[in-house]
Design a protein around this motif. Structure first.
Motif, PDB file in Angstrom:
ATOM      1  N   UNK A 273       0.860  -1.196   0.000  1.00  0.00           N
ATOM      2  CA  UNK A 273       0.000   0.000   0.000  1.00  0.00           C
ATOM      3  C   UNK A 273       0.889   1.236   0.000  1.00  0.00           C
ATOM      4  N   UNK A 274       1.450   1.524  -1.168  1.00  0.00           N
ATOM      5  CA  UNK A 274       2.481   2.555  -1.256  1.00  0.00           C
ATOM      6  C   UNK A 274       1.944   3.972  -1.095  1.00  0.00           C
ATOM      7  N   UNK A 275       0.642   4.135  -1.208  1.00  0.00           N
ATOM      8  CA  UNK A 275       0.055   5.475  -1.079  1.00  0.00           C
ATOM      9  C   UNK A 275      -0.806   5.612   0.171  1.00  0.00           C
ATOM     10  N   UNK A 276      -0.662   4.659   1.083  1.00  0.00           N
ATOM     11  CA  UNK A 276      -1.510   4.654   2.283  1.00  0.00           C
ATOM     12  C   UNK A 276      -1.067   5.717   3.285  1.00  0.00           C
ATOM     13  N   UNK A 277      -1.999   6.057   4.178  1.00  0.00           N
ATOM     14  CA  UNK A 277      -1.674   6.820   5.385  1.00  0.00           C
ATOM     15  C   UNK A 277      -1.477   5.800   6.500  1.00  0.00           C
ATOM     16  N   UNK A 278      -0.335   5.839   7.158  1.00  0.00           N
ATOM     17  CA  UNK A 278      -0.080   4.952   8.300  1.00  0.00           C
ATOM     18  C   UNK A 278      -0.566   5.632   9.567  1.00  0.00           C
ATOM     19  N   UNK A 279      -1.450   4.950  10.293  1.00  0.00           N
ATOM     20  CA  UNK A 279      -2.001   5.476  11.545  1.00  0.00           C
ATOM     21  C   UNK A 279      -1.570   4.553  12.673  1.00  0.00           C
ATOM     22  N   UNK A 280      -0.677   5.041  13.527  1.00  0.00           N
ATOM     23  CA  UNK A 280      -0.022   4.203  14.532  1.00  0.00           C
ATOM     24  C   UNK A 280      -0.733   4.328  15.878  1.00  0.00           C
ATOM     25  N   UNK A 281      -1.117   3.161  16.425  1.00  0.00           N
ATOM     26  CA  UNK A 281      -1.737   3.131  17.753  1.00  0.00           C
ATOM     27  C   UNK A 281      -0.928   2.283  18.725  1.00  0.00           C
ATOM     28  N   UNK A 282       0.191   1.729  18.267  1.00  0.00           N
ATOM     29  CA  UNK A 282       1.057   0.901  19.118  1.00  0.00           C
ATOM     30  C   UNK A 282       1.818   1.777  20.108  1.00  0.00           C
ATOM     31  N   UNK A 283       2.290   1.168  21.199  1.00  0.00           N
ATOM     32  CA  UNK A 283       2.949   1.920  22.263  1.00  0.00           C
ATOM     33  C   UNK A 283       4.467   1.776  22.221  1.00  0.00           C
ATOM     34  N   UNK A 284       5.207   2.825  22.655  1.00  0.00           N
ATOM     35  CA  UNK A 284       4.735   4.193  22.900  1.00  0.00           C
ATOM     36  C   UNK A 284       4.490   4.884  21.564  1.00  0.00           C
ATOM     37  N   UNK A 285       3.355   5.504  21.430  1.00  0.00           N
ATOM     38  CA  UNK A 285       2.880   5.924  20.113  1.00  0.00           C
ATOM     39  C   UNK A 285       3.818   6.933  19.443  1.00  0.00           C
ATOM     40  N   UNK A 286       4.429   7.838  20.218  1.00  0.00           N
ATOM     41  CA  UNK A 286       5.304   8.831  19.591  1.00  0.00           C
ATOM     42  C   UNK A 286       6.531   8.161  18.968  1.00  0.00           C
ATOM     43  N   UNK A 287       7.132   7.240  19.710  1.00  0.00           N
ATOM     44  CA  UNK A 287       8.332   6.554  19.223  1.00  0.00           C
ATOM     45  C   UNK A 287       7.992   5.627  18.059  1.00  0.00           C
ATOM     46  N   UNK A 288       6.879   4.877  18.179  1.00  0.00           N
ATOM     47  CA  UNK A 288       6.535   3.921  17.129  1.00  0.00           C
ATOM     48  C   UNK A 288       6.068   4.626  15.843  1.00  0.00           C
ATOM     49  N   UNK A 289       5.557   5.839  15.979  1.00  0.00           N
ATOM     50  CA  UNK A 289       5.224   6.619  14.780  1.00  0.00           C
ATOM     51  C   UNK A 289       6.505   7.039  14.071  1.00  0.00           C
ATOM     52  N   UNK A 290       7.492   7.456  14.872  1.00  0.00           N
ATOM     53  CA  UNK A 290       8.810   7.788  14.308  1.00  0.00           C
ATOM     54  C   UNK A 290       9.423   6.576  13.611  1.00  0.00           C
ATOM     55  N   UNK A 291       9.357   5.424  14.254  1.00  0.00           N
ATOM     56  CA  UNK A 291       9.910   4.183  13.692  1.00  0.00           C
ATOM     57  C   UNK A 291       9.197   3.846  12.372  1.00  0.00           C
ATOM     58  N   UNK A 292       7.872   3.987  12.354  1.00  0.00           N
ATOM     59  CA  UNK A 292       7.095   3.696  11.135  1.00  0.00           C
ATOM     60  C   UNK A 292       7.493   4.639  10.000  1.00  0.00           C
ATOM     61  N   UNK A 293       7.715   5.888  10.340  1.00  0.00           N
ATOM     62  CA  UNK A 293       8.135   6.879   9.340  1.00  0.00           C
ATOM     63  C   UNK A 293       9.489   6.498   8.746  1.00  0.00           C
ATOM     64  N   UNK A 301       3.742  13.622   6.154  1.00  0.00           N
ATOM     65  CA  UNK A 301       2.308  13.884   6.280  1.00  0.00           C
ATOM     66  C   UNK A 301       1.478  12.597   6.272  1.00  0.00           C
ATOM     67  N   UNK A 302       2.046  11.496   5.735  1.00  0.00           N
ATOM     68  CA  UNK A 302       1.300  10.241   5.637  1.00  0.00           C
ATOM     69  C   UNK A 302       1.654   9.237   6.737  1.00  0.00           C
ATOM     70  N   UNK A 303       2.356   9.692   7.766  1.00  0.00           N
ATOM     71  CA  UNK A 303       2.642   8.839   8.927  1.00  0.00           C
ATOM     72  C   UNK A 303       2.251   9.615  10.179  1.00  0.00           C
ATOM     73  N   UNK A 304       1.191   9.180  10.833  1.00  0.00           N
ATOM     74  CA  UNK A 304       0.701   9.876  12.023  1.00  0.00           C
ATOM     75  C   UNK A 304       0.398   8.871  13.130  1.00  0.00           C
ATOM     76  N   UNK A 305       0.411   9.356  14.358  1.00  0.00           N
ATOM     77  CA  UNK A 305       0.050   8.514  15.493  1.00  0.00           C
ATOM     78  C   UNK A 305      -1.259   8.992  16.105  1.00  0.00           C
ATOM     79  N   UNK A 306      -1.953   8.104  16.805  1.00  0.00           N
ATOM     80  CA  UNK A 306      -3.226   8.500  17.426  1.00  0.00           C
ATOM     81  C   UNK A 306      -2.993   9.565  18.489  1.00  0.00           C
ATOM     82  N   UNK A 307      -1.799   9.573  19.082  1.00  0.00           N
ATOM     83  CA  UNK A 307      -1.408  10.645  19.995  1.00  0.00           C
ATOM     84  C   UNK A 307      -2.441  10.967  21.047  1.00  0.00           C
TER      85      UNK A 307
END
Length: 466
Positions: A273-293, A301-307
């Motif tokens: 899914x190369x054009x998807x928006x990644x929405x991270x809810x895993x813990x800790x959300x700030x770090x795992x959003x960074x890792x996903x990015x 803009x297409x990698x965000x966390x539930x925060x």
């Protein structure tokens, strides 16, 4: 075109040493959505003992994100062989194994995959001999399989929707992880009705248990449960809910376990899914959003966390309905880190006649905010409540609502933060994720707290092995 060319070549050399009968080539592979790529692939036979000794023909395709994404594996039966459909092989000869589902570089290798393949085939032989009549019927199926795997897919066989477009125009989302949070997200998104299809990607080992089994029993419309990453293809939003359940001793070890887990998930998800928006809810959300990015290489803009999206909705509700401060609520946000270090903030600065009036208004606002925060701290983050918040974020993205949410986004450049960290900040969300960050009111105390959060998160990220 291979992102990790040297690693891929080195691994193929090792495979060739152990299995010299394999032949390697570059051919076109057609994915489920009709997109095509020229991929390295190899075929040959592996020895399997099932009473007698058999040479089982296989065909493996190496994705361009290898070794961070698992190969796509097929049987390659001859004209006189039939496919024995079982728990590891489907009717088209696609091979499914726990090793593929749990693929994680560097512990997972193609040689290790082939060894497990042999082991599973020795428990349940995947092919059988056909009679001459059956062999004639088999030729049609083999032709179909060849079309799928060698780039000649008949697109007419796909269901047409949306005025002649294919299923890529569906509002399809994937939820990764079949724990309580993952199932809560599936149910909430399905109830919201924003998605045409919801895929629950169950990465757990063994048979379906608990909620996943219940979902299968009661079969919700437009919800599919799968263990295959390819089922997530062409998702517009991918929601990540997985957390490692390892035996880590320290907080850093726990996070590193999650990072390792994401190392086997994000490359595969971003491939399909190369054009998807990644929405991270895993813990800790700030770090795992960074890792996903970092692992996805998607634009920020297409990698965000539930925060703090759930906390913000609650905060605004408390202000409006419990404290009767409707005028304050519309500009009130929870920012920073999810958890104990969350910070109340505001997105507008009202103009007052004089400094005394402004000071009085701000003191009143601070008192009301403190009371709201006391109520908020009593609220836990249960799976179903987070699921409802995730569904709301997903709805804003899929429907391009341009609604403001407090989500984890790259905070570099905001509030004099110079490091690559993700913090909850009010953002306008649309089809492509974050459209614009909403500027916070200038408040030295809020800025100081956000900078402190950013510093501690950055220090933690520096200790992780990505």
């Amino acid at each position: 075109q291979y992102k990790f060319r040297d690693l891929t070549i080195e691994e193929m050399k090792n495979v060739n040493k152990i299995y010299p009968n394999f032949t390697f080539s570059i051919n076109t592979y057609t994915f489920k959505d009709g997109s095509q790529k020229d991929l390295l692939n190899f075929s040959g036979t592996v020895p399997v003992k099932y009473g007698n000794s058999y040479n089982i023909p296989i065909h493996l395709w190496i994705l361009d994100s290898h070794p961070f994404a698992p190969p796509i594996c097929y049987l390659k039966p001859t004209m006189n062989m039939g496919i024995a459909v079982g728990k590891h092989v489907d009717a088209h000869g696609r091979i499914y194994l726990p090793y593929l589902q749990n693929w994680s570089h560097p512990k997972s290798t193609v040689i290790g995959l082939i060894k497990e393949m042999i082991s599973k085939f020795e428990e349940e032989l995947p092919l059988y001999s056909l009679s001459p009549l059956d062999a004639a019927r088999q030729s049609e199926l083999l032709s179909y399989i060849a079309n799928i795997t060698e780039g000649d897919t008949d697109m007419k066989s796909k269901s047409k929707i949306c005025g002649g477009k294919y299923e890529g125009c569906f509002n399809k989302i994937t939820v990764v992880g079949a724990g309580d949070l993952g199932i809560a997200c599936v149910l909430a998104v399905a109830a919201k009705g924003a998605a045409d299809k919801v895929v629950l990607l169950d990465l757990s080992e063994g048979a379906a248990k608990g909620g996943t089994m219940d979902l299968e029993i009661f079969a919700l419309p437009n919800v599919e449960i799968s263990k295959d990453f390819s089922a997530s293809a062409d998702s517009k939003v991918v929601i990540l809910t997985v957390n490692s359940l390892g035996n880590a001793q320290t907080y850093l070890d726990v996070i590193q376990s999650n990072v390792d887990l994401f190392g086997g998930i994000i490359p595969a998800i971003s491939h399909y899914s190369q054009n998807a928006v990644l929405l991270v809810a895993s813990h800790p959300v700030e770090v795992m959003t960074y890792v996903s990015w970092k692992l996805s290489a998607f634009p920020q803009n297409r990698v965000i966390g539930v925060g703090a999206s759930l906390d913000t909705e609650r905060f605004q509700y408390i202000l409006t309905n419990l404290l009767k401060a409707q005028l304050l609520a519309k500009d009130a946000w929870i920012v920073g880190e999810q958890g104990e270090d969350k910070v109340p903030a505001w997105t507008s600065c009202n103009l007052f006649a004089n400094q005394t009036e402004a000071m009085t208004a701000r003191n009143l606002r601070e008192k009301v905010a403190n009371r709201a925060m006391e109520v908020l701290k009593e609220k836990g983050q249960r799976s179903w409540s987070v699921g409802l918040s995730v569904a709301d974020l997903t709805d804003s993205i899929l429907r391009d609502k341009r609604k403001v949410h407090s989500v984890s986004t790259l905070a570099k450049g905001c509030c004099n933060i110079n490091s690559e960290v993700f913090l909850s900040l009010p953002c306008i969300l649309g089809t492509n994720g974050v459209i614009e960050m909403v500027k916070l009111e200038e408040d030295p105390l809020v800025q100081e707290k956000l900078q402190s959060c950013a510093g501690s998160i950055h220090d933690l990220q520096q200790q992780l092995k990505l």
